[in-house]
Design an enzyme around this catalytic site. Structure first.
Site, PDB file in Angstrom:
ATOM      1  N   GLY A  71      -7.962  -0.461   1.782  1.00 19.68           N
ATOM      2  CA  GLY A  71      -7.608  -0.789   3.172  1.00 19.68           C
ATOM      3  C   GLY A  71      -6.959   0.397   3.861  1.00 19.68           C
ATOM      4  O   GLY A  71      -7.281   0.727   5.008  1.00 19.68           O
ATOM      5  N   ASP A  72      -6.042   1.048   3.163  1.00 19.50           N
ATOM      6  CA  ASP A  72      -5.421   2.260   3.713  1.00 19.50           C
ATOM      7  C   ASP A  72      -6.472   3.329   3.963  1.00 19.50           C
ATOM      8  O   ASP A  72      -6.461   4.007   4.983  1.00 19.50           O
ATOM      9  CB  ASP A  72      -4.424   2.845   2.698  1.00 19.50           C
ATOM     10  CG  ASP A  72      -3.110   2.092   2.671  1.00 19.50           C
ATOM     11  OD1 ASP A  72      -2.432   2.072   3.701  1.00 19.50           O
ATOM     12  OD2 ASP A  72      -2.767   1.539   1.611  1.00 19.50           O
TER      13      ASP A  72
END
Lengths: 397, 411
Positions: B180-181
């Protein structure tokens, strides 16, 4: 005043990766002309979801989302006439996005060298599973295969109880979006360089490589210790999935003492939480199974929403696992303009997920729906070579 | 190759673009590293007073050594580093002077922190009117949740992907710990380039307030359409597909080796049957159509599984692909890093690091024929480029630099 992006893009691509690349430009006002096979169109048109599960190639949810703000030209590049028109279309384009198998366009006289000869400024973006060169360049892959080929699938489902749980692909077509994102980024970088005195160029996007790159923080663990990380995630105290009252799920973060203290306060400060072995990160890690059991006992007594806000109020991180319904209901998403209403002549007015990248001082203008197949053929080409055959409902797959 | 071509080949697409990087941990650094790979000069602003968590954090604890973290290495290649203590007034002034020389500023502190430091967009615009500023945060800089803490599992959960990941009969999955990052950071590269494109067209700078939850949700935007149309939330479905079969992973001979096989057409089904040596069961006419195969999915999975069990996962890939079947191993890192295709296409590279030594890493993705993205250098030591930044760029006299060092402003 609106200020649409001053770009002409031709998209000879279908399904998810190439069209997402095109959408990332059309949503900012670039003129994106999608070239589709007469009578059949983009494979995504036949995929759904459909309203009421009634298949209609003009109203597939997947197609509608990935092709907003584009034009559609029905053009068969398998014919010489079609190829001539295609060359004319590309002759003054800034960008061509294509996803044919490596070598396929060159065999038709439409490879990068052919097109660069008529348009040296052209930025051609080729998006394929494994790139234009190398031993797997001609290998086939669906999203499932790419997820696994990238090393991401082997790490899912993370926190698997053991290795008898087979590795798993990621959600939706996420990996294909990754390829499209890489393509759009490269196109803009190439245009920037062209605008600084450079020329056109050919960009070779391998979806596998793009996905590997996104997993670099996990894959490097093999370089660290010579052991491939796997989906069991053993030995790392980071988070826990918990089931809440009513069967909804949430995640709580356990990555530090500070996170734990906030969570512990939100749980009502149970005595065990500050006693050995649960009072240290090391102790909680060594007793993770028991810790999870105790967290689960608490979580089932509160709702997903109660848990989320209670933990966050104590300064620690937690989050609800949202379904699509939860996403559409979220005040946070709604308040920030995450949805946009678009009217389509067949699908009607629907709320779409909006472009998450919003520039503070740039208005790309009103949102237009995905085009009907061939809707812009005459306007763009000045003629309609295919004569608008009836759109087939049988599908491309 | 003549001189001009050689010169062109040496260029990066973003040559001449300067980025001031207030990023830390993952999403922010992941973005600026990719801008650096395109040729931008990325100057990381950091301080010993509060080092980037990623420099210090190791597995289950915190290390004293700020120079030996491999995850920091992975997201900070090709950058410069200078040390400025932003908790001091003079430090903030230095930072502004640096921004005045730049095109792009990136930060991923909690919403509100840059404003408290007097380094928010309105302040930075005063020193550089056409500055492009990107703020990355979990939930975004506005809205009721803007102050909420968010790590990767939070974005994947709120962004709707966790619910859709994993097996139908099992619980949702928070995915891995950085995807996600990484996607938020990668979308920010796109955002930065879009803003540069717009700046060239309009002359105006931009502020971009990016929410990781929104980015990740937009990458399953097609899955959200079922709710938009039918008020129905899609469910996770493991390796299966709604229409296609076989479409699964199968256990192979080697230890924890699995191969993914997806058959999308009748022709591919015939290819699969041929690869398996045309067993009698595969000749069943009921299997000759997509709907027939889908109806027989469980039986097919069992039979294909039996066949795969006799092959290694790489061997199975070659055999199946030679028959035109989409089949790829669920690669383990060790096999991926050694894979001939990955090697030959330059998807991995070797990089030297003063503390970590020579490491294999995944190379930049954007293979551009004239301006390929590449690794320009290793991850910087903290403050490695102080003399360049404060001496050459800001033209501070030596005694002034020394005074600021003594005062722990440059720190």
């Amino acid at each position: 005043m609106t200020d649409a992006l001053d770009l002409k893009v031709v998209e000879l691509a279908e399904f998810v990766a190439g069209p997402y690349c095109g959408k990332l430009l059309s949503d900012f006002g670039a003129e994106v002309i999608k070239v589709e096979r007469p009578g059949i169109g983009d494979r995504a048109r036949h995929l759904g979801p459909f309203a009421g599960d009634r298949p209609d190639p003009e109203a597939s949810g997947t197609f509608l989302y990935l092709n907003t703000n584009k034009k559609s030209v029905a053009l068969d590049i398998e014919t010489e006439e079609g190829r001539t028109l295609f060359r004319q279309l590309v002759a003054d384009a800034d960008v061509l996005i294509e996803d044919r198998a490596p070598g396929e366009l060159a065999a038709m006289g439409l490879g990068y060298d052919d097109l660069a000869a008529i348009n040296p400024g052209l930025v051609m973006v080729s998006i394929t599973p494994f790139g234009q060169t190398g031993p797997y360049a001609g290998y086939r892959a669906e999203h499932l295969n790419l997820y696994h080929a990238s090393g991401q699938g082997y790490l899912l489902p993370m926190w698997a109880i053991n290795l008898d749980v087979p590795p798993c692909q990621g959600p939706g077509y996420l990996g294909l979006y990754d390829g499209g994102m890489a393509g759009a980024t490269a196109a803009l970088a190439a245009l920037f360089w062209r605008g600084s005195g450079g020329t056109g160029q050919h960009i070779d996007i391998s979806v596998q490589h793009a996905m590997m790159h996104l997993e670099r923080s996990q894959l490097r663990r093999y370089v660290d210790d010579g052991k491939s990380p796997n989906r069991t995630g053993k030995g790392r105290l980071l988070e826990s999935l918990v089931e809440c009252k009513g069967g909804e799920y949430a995640v709580v973060i356990l990555s530090s003492q500070r996170q734990w203290e906030g969570l512990w306060r939100a749980m009502g400060k149970p005595a065990w939480g500050m006693e050995p072995p649960f009072d240290t990160q090391k102790g909680r890690s060594e007793n993770y199974h028991e810790l999870r059991k105790r967290l689960a006992e608490w979580a089932i007594t509160v709702t997903q929403d109660e848990l989320f806000h209670a933990v966050q109020a104590e300064g620690s991180a937690a989050a609800p696992i949202l379904t699509a319904e939860g996403v559409f209901r979220s005040e946070q998403f709604r308040g920030r303009g995450h949805f946009t209403e678009i009217s389509h002549p067949v699908a009607g007015t629907l709320e779409y997920v909006a472009q998450p990248t919003k520039l503070s001082d740039f208005d790309p203008g009103p949102k237009r729906p995905a085009p009907l197949l061939g809707a812009d053929t005459e306007a763009v080409l000045g003629q309609d070579p295919a004569g608008r055959p009836e759109l087939s409902h049988t599908g491309a797959i | 190759m003549d001189g001009t071509q050689a010169e062109l080949q040496a260029q990066g697409a973003l040559d001449g673009v300067r980025v001031i990087d207030f990023g830390h941990v993952l999403a922010g650094p992941f973005c600026t590293m990719q801008l650096a790979a395109l040729g931008a000069e990325v100057i990381k602003v950091e301080t010993r007073a509060r080092p980037d968590e990623q420099r210090a954090h190791r597995g289950d604890g915190v290390a004293d050594d700020l120079e030996g973290n491999s995850n920091f290495f992975e997201v900070n290649l090709s950058k410069k580093s200078c040390s400025i203590n932003l908790s001091m007034e003079e430090g903030r002034e230095l930072a502004k002077r640096l921004v005045a020389t730049a095109d792009i500023v990136l930060e991923n502190m909690r919403p509100g922190v840059m404003a408290k430091l007097g380094l928010d967009y309105s302040a930075l615009r005063e020193v550089k009117p056409d500055i492009i500023m990107l703020s990355l945060s979990g939930f975004g800089g506005t809205g009721p949740l803007k102050r909420y803490a968010a790590y990767n599992p939070c974005f994947t959960s709120v962004g709707g992907v966790s619910h859709l990941t994993g097996y139908a009969e099992k619980k949702p999955n928070t995915m891995t710990n950085s995807g996600g990052d990484a996607r938020a950071g990668t979308a920010a590269v796109f955002a930065a380039l879009m803003a540069l494109t717009v700046r060239r067209q309009t002359g105006r700078g931009q502020y971009i307030d990016s929410s990781s939850c929104e980015v990740i949700n937009s990458m399953i935007g097609d899955q959200m359409m079922d709710y938009a149309m039918n008020r129905r939330s899609p469910k996770r479905h493991g390796n299966s597909d709604a229409d296609l079969a076989p479409h699964n992973v199968y256990r192979c001979k080697g230890e924890d080796e699995w191969i993914s096989i997806a058959v999308a057409t009748d022709g591919e089904w015939q290819g699969l049957a041929a690869a398996m040596g045309n067993p009698d069961w595969a000749a069943d006419p009921a299997l000759s159509t997509a709907s027939g195969r889908k109806a027989a999915e469980a039986r097919l999975d069992a039979l294909i599984g039996e066949w795969c069990a006799g092959l290694g996962y790489v061997e199975a890939m070659h055999l199946l692909q030679s028959h035109g079947v989409a089949a790829m191993p669920s690669f383990k890192a060790e096999d991926l890093f050694r894979d001939p295709h990955v090697r030959e296409t330059g998807a991995v590279a070797e990089v030297d690091h003063p503390v970590l030594g020579r490491r294999t890493t995944i190379a930049p993705v954007l293979r551009m024929s004239r301006t390929p993205a590449r690794i320009y250098g290793t991850a910087p030591r903290l403050a490695a480029d102080n003399s360049y930044v404060f001496g050459e760029l800001l033209k501070l006299p030596e005694e002034e630099i020394r005074r600021l060092e003594d005062a722990k402003v440059i720190w």
